[in-house]
Design an enzyme around this catalytic site. Structure first.
Site, PDB file in Angstrom:
ATOM      1  N   GLU A   4      45.304  33.012  38.380  1.00 23.48           N
ATOM      2  CA  GLU A   4      46.116  34.023  37.678  1.00 23.48           C
ATOM      3  C   GLU A   4      45.323  35.318  37.787  1.00 23.48           C
ATOM      4  OE1 GLU A   4      49.082  33.691  36.197  1.00 23.48           O
ATOM      5  OE2 GLU A   4      49.271  31.551  36.522  1.00 23.48           O
ATOM      6  N   GLU A  23      44.655  48.276  40.085  1.00 29.50           N
ATOM      7  CA  GLU A  23      44.825  47.866  38.699  1.00 29.50           C
ATOM      8  C   GLU A  23      43.801  48.621  37.862  1.00 29.50           C
ATOM      9  OE1 GLU A  23      43.469  43.909  37.586  1.00 29.50           O
ATOM     10  OE2 GLU A  23      45.333  43.632  36.490  1.00 29.50           O
TER      11      GLU A  23
HETATM   12  P1  NAD Z   1      36.662  38.794  36.047  1.00 32.17           P
HETATM   13  O1  NAD Z   1      37.225  38.279  37.312  1.00 32.17           O
HETATM   14  O2  NAD Z   1      35.538  39.750  36.125  1.00 32.17           O
HETATM   15  O3  NAD Z   1      36.126  37.586  35.164  1.00 32.17           O
HETATM   16  C1  NAD Z   1      36.949  36.534  34.758  1.00 32.17           C
HETATM   17  C2  NAD Z   1      36.103  35.319  34.509  1.00 32.17           C
HETATM   18  O4  NAD Z   1      35.566  34.869  35.742  1.00 32.17           O
HETATM   19  C3  NAD Z   1      34.901  35.562  33.603  1.00 32.17           C
HETATM   20  O5  NAD Z   1      34.720  34.433  32.787  1.00 32.17           O
HETATM   21  C4  NAD Z   1      33.764  35.704  34.586  1.00 32.17           C
HETATM   22  O6  NAD Z   1      32.506  35.382  34.049  1.00 32.17           O
HETATM   23  C5  NAD Z   1      34.170  34.713  35.660  1.00 32.17           C
HETATM   24  N1  NAD Z   1      33.630  34.934  36.987  1.00 32.17           N
HETATM   25  C6  NAD Z   1      33.389  36.107  37.597  1.00 32.17           C
HETATM   26  N2  NAD Z   1      32.902  35.892  38.835  1.00 32.17           N
HETATM   27  C7  NAD Z   1      32.858  34.550  39.017  1.00 32.17           C
HETATM   28  C8  NAD Z   1      32.443  33.704  40.086  1.00 32.17           C
HETATM   29  N3  NAD Z   1      31.977  34.182  41.222  1.00 32.17           N
HETATM   30  N4  NAD Z   1      32.546  32.377  39.913  1.00 32.17           N
HETATM   31  C9  NAD Z   1      33.021  31.866  38.766  1.00 32.17           C
HETATM   32  N5  NAD Z   1      33.405  32.611  37.718  1.00 32.17           N
HETATM   33  C10 NAD Z   1      33.330  33.943  37.842  1.00 32.17           C
HETATM   34  O7  NAD Z   1      37.875  39.373  35.219  1.00 32.17           O
HETATM   35  P2  NAD Z   1      37.850  40.093  33.816  1.00 32.17           P
HETATM   36  O8  NAD Z   1      37.315  41.469  33.994  1.00 32.17           O
HETATM   37  O9  NAD Z   1      37.235  39.206  32.786  1.00 32.17           O
HETATM   38  O10 NAD Z   1      39.416  40.144  33.454  1.00 32.17           O
HETATM   39  C11 NAD Z   1      40.256  41.123  33.889  1.00 32.17           C
HETATM   40  C12 NAD Z   1      41.071  40.643  35.081  1.00 32.17           C
HETATM   41  O11 NAD Z   1      41.792  39.468  34.736  1.00 32.17           O
HETATM   42  C13 NAD Z   1      42.130  41.648  35.489  1.00 32.17           C
HETATM   43  O12 NAD Z   1      42.174  41.740  36.886  1.00 32.17           O
HETATM   44  C14 NAD Z   1      43.421  41.025  34.978  1.00 32.17           C
HETATM   45  O13 NAD Z   1      44.589  41.426  35.629  1.00 32.17           O
HETATM   46  C15 NAD Z   1      43.159  39.584  35.156  1.00 32.17           C
HETATM   47  N6  NAD Z   1      44.051  38.809  34.299  1.00 32.17           N
HETATM   48  C16 NAD Z   1      45.086  38.121  34.874  1.00 32.17           C
HETATM   49  C17 NAD Z   1      45.967  37.393  34.081  1.00 32.17           C
HETATM   50  C18 NAD Z   1      47.105  36.619  34.670  1.00 32.17           C
HETATM   51  O14 NAD Z   1      47.673  35.790  33.960  1.00 32.17           O
HETATM   52  N7  NAD Z   1      47.477  36.823  35.905  1.00 32.17           N
HETATM   53  C19 NAD Z   1      45.788  37.377  32.712  1.00 32.17           C
HETATM   54  C20 NAD Z   1      44.740  38.091  32.165  1.00 32.17           C
HETATM   55  C21 NAD Z   1      43.858  38.796  32.969  1.00 32.17           C
END
Ligand code: NAD
Length: 470
Positions: free
Chosen positions: A244, A377
């Site tokens: 997602e 975004e």
């Molecule tokens: P992010 O990708 O930085 O982090 C999300 C999660 O992934 C965190 O727990 C982080 O620690 C982990 N993570 C990061 N790199 C990783 C890796 N290499 N391996 C494993 N885990 C890893 O995102 P964010 O800044 O926390 O959230 C914002 C993003 O989430 C935005 O792009 C938003 O659109 C998206 N989002 C999507 C939905 C959806 O349903 N499509 C819902 C909410 C948020």
């Protein structure tokens, strides 16, 4: 509000590392909680607990699993004030919205999954085959910070309902509601190994979960960038992956729409949770002939959304979740100005709120869809108003995005709105003010992801199909 241990195998467990993560309050910029910074060893123990837990959980009768979900929802319900307060600090969500949308709503969804699994058809005759739906196994869940409990519940509730066990890594910036879920699991005596939580960084704990040989499926919500990395690590292990990811959703306002209703609704949608919403309608597409009228209405609506302390009752928009998030949003606003978009309102840090990660709610007008503010975004309170010439242009612009998560259409008639909605390459479209539906699958086309969450169909993601011929 400090948690010193991870939660797995039905108990609080000392971390094998000795570091912790500070959780910051976005309005005060002060540390207000700490959680352990887990290691790959912690993950290994948690995954093994989940694997052991799977053997019995997956064999429980559906009715028993449904009852556990209901008990979990009831135990979480008593924690609504603490959850809302924690998320108001972590994310900056205004307390009223945090209570309803960040706390009560996901808790309701836990209970709804009990009904979904009771109603699910788990066996089907196809010719001489009996086709059985079986739980896929141990699910590794990695979640973001913007709707922390909701994102976790979107994975955990259907996974548990299907008969899977889970290992969750919550976001570093907003981990507290996950720990409250662990408290609730402990309080009700949920069987060991069903819910397992290890906090820590994405690179260490997240990747260790995804790469672990005992994890059968990965369910990730977060950025496109992390999603790419996660899909490749999961792909290496031939694991099913649900992603997602981000969005840059378009709200198409057709020329016969009631602008006095449509434009305020579009502004509210874009600004929800201070724009930190994956499905936010951040691009508002309006007919060129009515562009200036739309801009005035949007500006007037935005002026009604008070920016301020998330704990103040008058606040609609709080600060952003972190200094990094604030700086990245401000950087994209600067880019918008440089690229020639017309800054209507906002565009910087509010002088009356010097402390806290605040960004002024911002509207750009006369935006070209090729500009960075229309393609990337932003994940902050920034609306791009884009003029179009014909209905066909509007659809082309709406679809001219790497993402395809959500969107909206408002037209003079439902038929006209529906016809436009059908042409949008996106997982959800709300027409003429259609409300969010907890039964409807949610997820993305294109780079917004793979798979669906929410509603009864979300459980399907957590099944394997077995065909028995006779
Ligand atoms: P992010 O990708 O930085 O982090 C999300 C999660 O992934 C965190 O727990 C982080 O620690 C982990 N993570 C990061 N790199 C990783 C890796 N290499 N391996 C494993 N885990 C890893 O995102 P964010 O800044 O926390 O959230 C914002 C993003 O989430 C935005 O792009 C938003 O659109 C998206 N989002 C999507 C939905 C959806 O349903 N499509 C819902 C909410 C948020």
């Amino acid at each position: 509000m400090t948690y010193e241990k991870h939660f797995y195998d039905g108990a609080w467990q000392t971390s094998s590392g000795n570091e912790s993560i500070a959780v910051m309050s976005s309005a005060t910029e002060q540390e207000f909680a700490r959680v352990p910074r887990g290691t790959a060893d912690d993950v290994d123990r948690a995954v093994k607990a989940a694997r052991r837990g799977f053997d019995s959980w997956s064999r429980l009768p559906v009715e028993e699993r449904a009852q556990w979900l209901e008990k979990l929802a009831a135990a979480m319900k008593t924690r609504v004030p603490q959850i809302a307060e924690a998320i108001a600090h972590e994310v900056g969500t205004a307390l009223g919205f945090a209570t309803k949308v960040q706390a009560e709503f996901p808790i309701m969804m836990i209970g709804m999954n009990a009904k979904f699994i009771r109603d699910a058809k788990l066996e089907e005759e196809l010719g001489n085959s009996l086709v059985i739906k079986e739980p896929i196994g141990v699910v590794g869940c990695v979640t973001p910070w913007n709707y922390p409990l909701h994102q976790a519940v979107c994975k955990i509730a259907p996974a548990l309902a299907a008969g899977c066990t889970i290992v969750l890594k919550p976001a570093e910036m907003a981990p507290l509601s996950a720990f409250m879920l662990a408290e609730a699991a402990l309080e009700i005596g949920l069987p060991k190994g069903v819910i397992n939580i290890v906090s820590g960084s994405g690179r260490v704990v997240g990747e260790a979960i995804i790469a672990h040989s005992d994890v059968d499926m990965v369910s990730f919500t977060g950025s496109l960038q992390a999603g790419r990395r996660i899909a490749s690590v999961a792909g290496d292990g031939i694991k099913k992956v649900c992603l997602e990811l981000g969005g840059k959703s378009a709200f198409v306002v057709l020329d016969d729409a009631p602008f006095d209703k449509a434009i305020p609704a579009g502004v509210n949608n874009c600004m929800q949770n201070s724009g930190q919403t994956c499905s936010a309608w951040t691009r508002m597409l309006v007919p060129r002939a009515r562009h200036d009228e739309a801009v005035e209405l949007a500006k007037a609506q935005l002026a009604k959304l008070t920016l301020g302390d998330p704990f103040d009752r008058n606040t609609r928009l709080g600060p952003l979740a972190s200094s990094g998030q604030r700086d990245s949003v401000l950087g994209l606003i600067e880019q918008g100005k440089k690229e020639g978009a017309v800054l209507v309102t906002g565009g910087g840090r509010p002088s009356h709120l010097p402390t806290g990660y605040y960004v002024e709610p911002t509207i750009f007008a006369n935006v070209d869809n090729r500009m960075a503010i229309a393609q990337e975004e932003i994940f902050g309170p920034v609306l791009a108003i884009i003029p179009y010439d014909t209905d066909a242009d509007a659809i082309t612009i709406a679809n001219d995005s790497p993402y395809g998560l959500a969107g909206g259409v408002w037209a003079g008639t439902p038929e006209r709105a529906l016809a436009a909605a059908k042409q949008m390459r996106t997982g959800q479209v709300d027409i003429n003010g259609g409300r969010f539906n907890v039964l409807a699958p949610f997820g993305g086309y294109k780079k917004s992801g793979i798979g669906r969450e929410v509603g009864p169909l979300a459980i399907e993601e957590f099944f394997q199909l077995k065909s028995i011929q006779r």
